[in-house]
Design a protein around this motif. Structure first.
Motif, PDB file in Angstrom:
ATOM      1  N   VAL A 153      41.048 -33.583 -15.701  1.00  0.00           N
ATOM      2  CA  VAL A 153      41.719 -34.388 -15.962  1.00  0.00           C
ATOM      3  C   VAL A 153      40.630 -35.557 -15.472  1.00  0.00           C
ATOM      4  O   VAL A 153      40.829 -35.108 -13.730  1.00  0.00           O
ATOM      5  CB  VAL A 153      43.302 -35.215 -16.015  1.00  0.00           C
ATOM      6  N   LEU A 154      39.887 -36.905 -15.728  1.00  0.00           N
ATOM      7  CA  LEU A 154      38.641 -36.921 -14.606  1.00  0.00           C
ATOM      8  C   LEU A 154      39.831 -38.527 -14.395  1.00  0.00           C
ATOM      9  O   LEU A 154      39.051 -39.448 -15.742  1.00  0.00           O
ATOM     10  CB  LEU A 154      37.494 -37.023 -15.165  1.00  0.00           C
ATOM     11  N   ASP A 155      40.537 -39.311 -14.243  1.00  0.00           N
ATOM     12  CA  ASP A 155      40.496 -40.666 -14.311  1.00  0.00           C
ATOM     13  C   ASP A 155      39.235 -41.360 -13.014  1.00  0.00           C
ATOM     14  O   ASP A 155      39.590 -41.132 -12.436  1.00  0.00           O
ATOM     15  CB  ASP A 155      41.710 -40.750 -14.083  1.00  0.00           C
ATOM     16  N   GLU A 156      39.169 -42.815 -14.077  1.00  0.00           N
ATOM     17  CA  GLU A 156      38.469 -43.344 -13.433  1.00  0.00           C
ATOM     18  C   GLU A 156      37.155 -42.554 -13.143  1.00  0.00           C
ATOM     19  O   GLU A 156      36.330 -43.280 -12.021  1.00  0.00           O
ATOM     20  CB  GLU A 156      38.764 -43.861 -12.188  1.00  0.00           C
ATOM     21  N   ALA A 157      36.611 -41.897 -13.768  1.00  0.00           N
ATOM     22  CA  ALA A 157      35.277 -41.277 -13.274  1.00  0.00           C
ATOM     23  C   ALA A 157      34.417 -41.999 -13.198  1.00  0.00           C
ATOM     24  O   ALA A 157      33.028 -41.612 -12.233  1.00  0.00           O
ATOM     25  CB  ALA A 157      34.984 -39.977 -14.464  1.00  0.00           C
ATOM     26  N   ASP A 158      34.145 -43.311 -13.853  1.00  0.00           N
ATOM     27  CA  ASP A 158      32.521 -44.396 -13.821  1.00  0.00           C
ATOM     28  C   ASP A 158      32.990 -45.249 -12.292  1.00  0.00           C
ATOM     29  O   ASP A 158      32.425 -44.580 -11.396  1.00  0.00           O
ATOM     30  CB  ASP A 158      32.516 -45.198 -14.757  1.00  0.00           C
ATOM     31  N   ARG A 159      34.170 -45.051 -11.649  1.00  0.00           N
ATOM     32  CA  ARG A 159      34.035 -45.604  -9.994  1.00  0.00           C
ATOM     33  C   ARG A 159      34.133 -44.224  -9.283  1.00  0.00           C
ATOM     34  O   ARG A 159      33.718 -44.976  -8.011  1.00  0.00           O
ATOM     35  CB  ARG A 159      35.618 -45.467  -9.993  1.00  0.00           C
ATOM     36  N   MET A 160      33.986 -42.485  -9.482  1.00  0.00           N
ATOM     37  CA  MET A 160      33.641 -41.583  -8.612  1.00  0.00           C
ATOM     38  C   MET A 160      32.247 -42.076  -8.322  1.00  0.00           C
ATOM     39  O   MET A 160      31.739 -41.745  -7.453  1.00  0.00           O
ATOM     40  CB  MET A 160      34.147 -40.613  -9.037  1.00  0.00           C
ATOM     41  N   LEU A 161      31.066 -42.002  -9.502  1.00  0.00           N
ATOM     42  CA  LEU A 161      30.126 -42.508  -9.726  1.00  0.00           C
ATOM     43  C   LEU A 161      29.814 -43.695  -8.765  1.00  0.00           C
ATOM     44  O   LEU A 161      28.340 -43.091  -8.192  1.00  0.00           O
ATOM     45  CB  LEU A 161      29.581 -42.463 -11.085  1.00  0.00           C
ATOM     46  N   ASP A 162      30.013 -44.514  -8.779  1.00  0.00           N
ATOM     47  CA  ASP A 162      30.366 -46.141  -8.379  1.00  0.00           C
ATOM     48  C   ASP A 162      30.112 -45.256  -7.060  1.00  0.00           C
ATOM     49  O   ASP A 162      29.503 -46.421  -5.835  1.00  0.00           O
ATOM     50  CB  ASP A 162      31.010 -47.179  -8.449  1.00  0.00           C
ATOM     51  N   LEU A 163      30.669 -44.877  -5.896  1.00  0.00           N
ATOM     52  CA  LEU A 163      31.312 -44.610  -4.588  1.00  0.00           C
ATOM     53  C   LEU A 163      30.256 -42.940  -4.206  1.00  0.00           C
ATOM     54  O   LEU A 163      31.056 -43.061  -2.814  1.00  0.00           O
ATOM     55  CB  LEU A 163      32.949 -44.469  -4.478  1.00  0.00           C
ATOM     56  N   GLY A 164      29.779 -42.729  -4.963  1.00  0.00           N
ATOM     57  CA  GLY A 164      29.234 -41.318  -4.352  1.00  0.00           C
ATOM     58  C   GLY A 164      29.354 -40.192  -4.745  1.00  0.00           C
ATOM     59  O   GLY A 164      28.875 -39.350  -3.856  1.00  0.00           O
ATOM     60  N   PHE A 165      30.808 -39.895  -5.449  1.00  0.00           N
ATOM     61  CA  PHE A 165      31.152 -39.163  -5.938  1.00  0.00           C
ATOM     62  C   PHE A 165      30.001 -37.910  -6.431  1.00  0.00           C
ATOM     63  O   PHE A 165      30.064 -36.792  -6.597  1.00  0.00           O
ATOM     64  CB  PHE A 165      32.329 -38.259  -5.572  1.00  0.00           C
ATOM     65  N   SER A 166      28.924 -38.894  -6.888  1.00  0.00           N
ATOM     66  CA  SER A 166      28.244 -37.455  -7.750  1.00  0.00           C
ATOM     67  C   SER A 166      28.184 -36.233  -7.561  1.00  0.00           C
ATOM     68  O   SER A 166      28.560 -35.161  -8.646  1.00  0.00           O
ATOM     69  CB  SER A 166      26.751 -37.899  -8.581  1.00  0.00           C
ATOM     70  N   GLU A 191      27.354 -45.373 -18.913  1.00  0.00           N
ATOM     71  CA  GLU A 191      26.219 -44.747 -20.018  1.00  0.00           C
ATOM     72  C   GLU A 191      26.538 -43.327 -18.962  1.00  0.00           C
ATOM     73  O   GLU A 191      25.500 -42.426 -18.751  1.00  0.00           O
ATOM     74  CB  GLU A 191      24.783 -45.511 -19.453  1.00  0.00           C
ATOM     75  N   PRO A 192      26.013 -43.454 -17.414  1.00  0.00           N
ATOM     76  CA  PRO A 192      25.714 -42.304 -16.831  1.00  0.00           C
ATOM     77  C   PRO A 192      26.876 -41.314 -16.753  1.00  0.00           C
ATOM     78  O   PRO A 192      26.820 -40.011 -17.027  1.00  0.00           O
ATOM     79  CB  PRO A 192      26.189 -42.381 -15.790  1.00  0.00           C
ATOM     80  N   ILE A 193      28.490 -41.851 -17.009  1.00  0.00           N
ATOM     81  CA  ILE A 193      29.951 -40.971 -17.482  1.00  0.00           C
ATOM     82  C   ILE A 193      29.086 -40.142 -18.746  1.00  0.00           C
ATOM     83  O   ILE A 193      29.954 -39.917 -19.283  1.00  0.00           O
ATOM     84  CB  ILE A 193      30.495 -42.410 -17.337  1.00  0.00           C
ATOM     85  N   ARG A 194      29.083 -41.429 -19.904  1.00  0.00           N
ATOM     86  CA  ARG A 194      29.117 -40.813 -20.991  1.00  0.00           C
ATOM     87  C   ARG A 194      28.087 -39.961 -20.860  1.00  0.00           C
ATOM     88  O   ARG A 194      27.754 -38.647 -22.123  1.00  0.00           O
ATOM     89  CB  ARG A 194      28.024 -41.890 -22.137  1.00  0.00           C
ATOM     90  N   ALA A 195      26.692 -39.514 -20.106  1.00  0.00           N
ATOM     91  CA  ALA A 195      25.807 -38.566 -20.269  1.00  0.00           C
ATOM     92  C   ALA A 195      26.163 -37.321 -19.707  1.00  0.00           C
ATOM     93  O   ALA A 195      26.632 -36.623 -19.871  1.00  0.00           O
ATOM     94  CB  ALA A 195      25.023 -38.690 -19.440  1.00  0.00           C
TER      95      ALA A 195
END
Length: 416
Positions: A153-166, A191-195
């Protein structure tokens, strides 16, 4: 519709009754059956609409019904979240929903000793709620293995990318079994999350119970324009003038948080703060004091934008607008939860006009603006149009040039 009609087992239904859950929210009504069926899922819903129960309830049921014996240092289900606060909140929800179910869970994040978490993993657990960095630490030390993992489960995945967890996410995905169920839950999807979802999910069911990237209609939103140097002064004025009760305030930087907290302390206002430099126990203590009503004002950076579950919070103030427009939705989502009404007020200076335009474009609305007497900004905040775009002032028409020859001719024929 009832929770029973969604196919939940009696033990979960009894627990939900004890917790006062009468009927499922829209996201729960759509997500729970899909998760029980084993479908991959991508669900977007406004914060405060019950996303956590949407994946926690069916996930607990699957863990219990399948009854697989977990091996040492192994895990059957993994929930990844961006912040320590959200990790604690989600884990507490799992424990509340599980009741007396025979499910072993663990919450793992940094800022605290890793040793107790490693000790808990020795016998294996059914479910881990973790932040990416600490999960990788556990994996590198062979404290956690993923050979039995069934659900991610990825919860608030967009925020993880915003925080630099890519990079950390890529490392985690590389060691997880390819055959698994993957669920993405968030209030917003960039959009990065959707990709990323297109690569990770298999024939996912898509759920959007509210227009994309919108705030709850129960939150009354507005802005007050002010010069940057007078923001703290204006906040202190409004706090007294409008007789605010409890307020959650977001500042852009740790320094901004500390400066406002000091200014409030000098005026005898009960205040506490949360930011990345504070150790986790201090952050949790600040939140607990705020929830208990011991603190009137809680000042935080975006580390608290997600994961603060506070009942009946009447007001959120943005001392600074967030750099990422989606974070605005999460900030103001701390109020107006579960159908309650709330207010979100932003103090906006001229430098933040592009950020304001981005927020209004994202949320598809123009925020009502006003000026506070005595704090009228010298540097005006540009207006925005219905699309949230900055409106440029029309150029002044150029004065027609008068040629010297014409002037001479006028002089020549002028009567004496």
């Amino acid at each position: 519709m009832t929770f029973a009609s969604l196919g939940l087992i009696d033990s979960l239904l009894r627990t939900l009754g004890e917790l006062g859950y009468a009927s499922p929210t829209p996201v729960q009504a759509q997500a729970i059956p899909a998760v029980l069926e084993g479908r991959d899922l991508m669900a977007a819903a406004q914060t405060g609409t019950g996303k956590t129960a949407g994946f926690a309830l069916p996930l607990l049921q699957r863990l219990v019904m399948e009854g697989t014996q977990v091996a040492p240092n192994s895990v059957r289900a993994l929930v990844l979240v961006p912040t320590r606060e959200l990790a604690d909140q989600v884990h507490e929800s799992f424990k509340a929903y599980a009741g007396a179910l025979p499910v072993r869970t663990l919450v793992a994040y940094g800022g605290v000793s890793i040793n107790p978490q490693m000790m808990r993993m020795r016998k294996g657990v059914d479910l881990i709620v973790a932040t990416p960095g600490r999960l990788l630490d556990l994996h590198r030390q062979n404290a956690v293995r993923f050979n039995q993992l069934q659900v991610l489960v990825l919860d608030e995945a967009d925020r993880m990318l915003d925080l630099g967890f890519s990079r950390e996410l890529d490392q985690i995905f590389a060691v997880l079994p390819k055959q698994r169920q993957t669920l993405l839950f968030s209030a917003t999807f960039s959009e990065p999350i959707r990709a990323m979802a297109a690569k990770m999910l298999r024939d996912p069911l898509s759920i959007e119970v509210a227009p994309r990237n919108t705030a709850a209609k129960t939150v009354r939103q507005s802005i007050v324009t002010v010069d940057k140097k007078r923001k703290t002064e204006l906040f202190l004025h409004l706090l007294k003038q409008r007789q605010w009760g409890q307020v959650l305030v977001f500042a852009k930087t740790r320094r901004g948080v500390d400066e406002l907290a000091v200014a409030l302390e000098k005026r005898g206002v009960p205040v506490d703060s949360i930011h990345g430099d504070k150790p986790q126990p201090a952050r949790m203590r600040a939140l607990d004091r705020f929830k208990a009503g011991e603190v009137q004002v809680l000042v935080a950076t975006d580390v608290a934008a997600r994961g603060l579950d506070i009942d009946d919070l009447p007001l959120v103030v943005n001392l600074d607008l967030p750099i990422v427009a989606e974070d605005y939705v999460h900030r103001i989502g701390r109020t107006g939860r579960a159908g309650a009404s709330g207010e979100a007020l932003s103090l906006v200076c001229a430098d933040e006009a592009p950020l304001l335009a981005a927020i209004e474009t994202l949320t598809r609305q123009t925020l009502a603006r006003s000026e506070e007497p005595g704090f009228v900004a010298e540097h005006r905040v540009p207006m925005t149009n219905a699309k949230g775009e900055l409106v440029k002032k029309p150029k002044k028409p150029k004065k027609p040039k008068v040629h010297a020859a014409v002037v001479k001719e006028d002089v020549r024929f002028r009567k004496p």
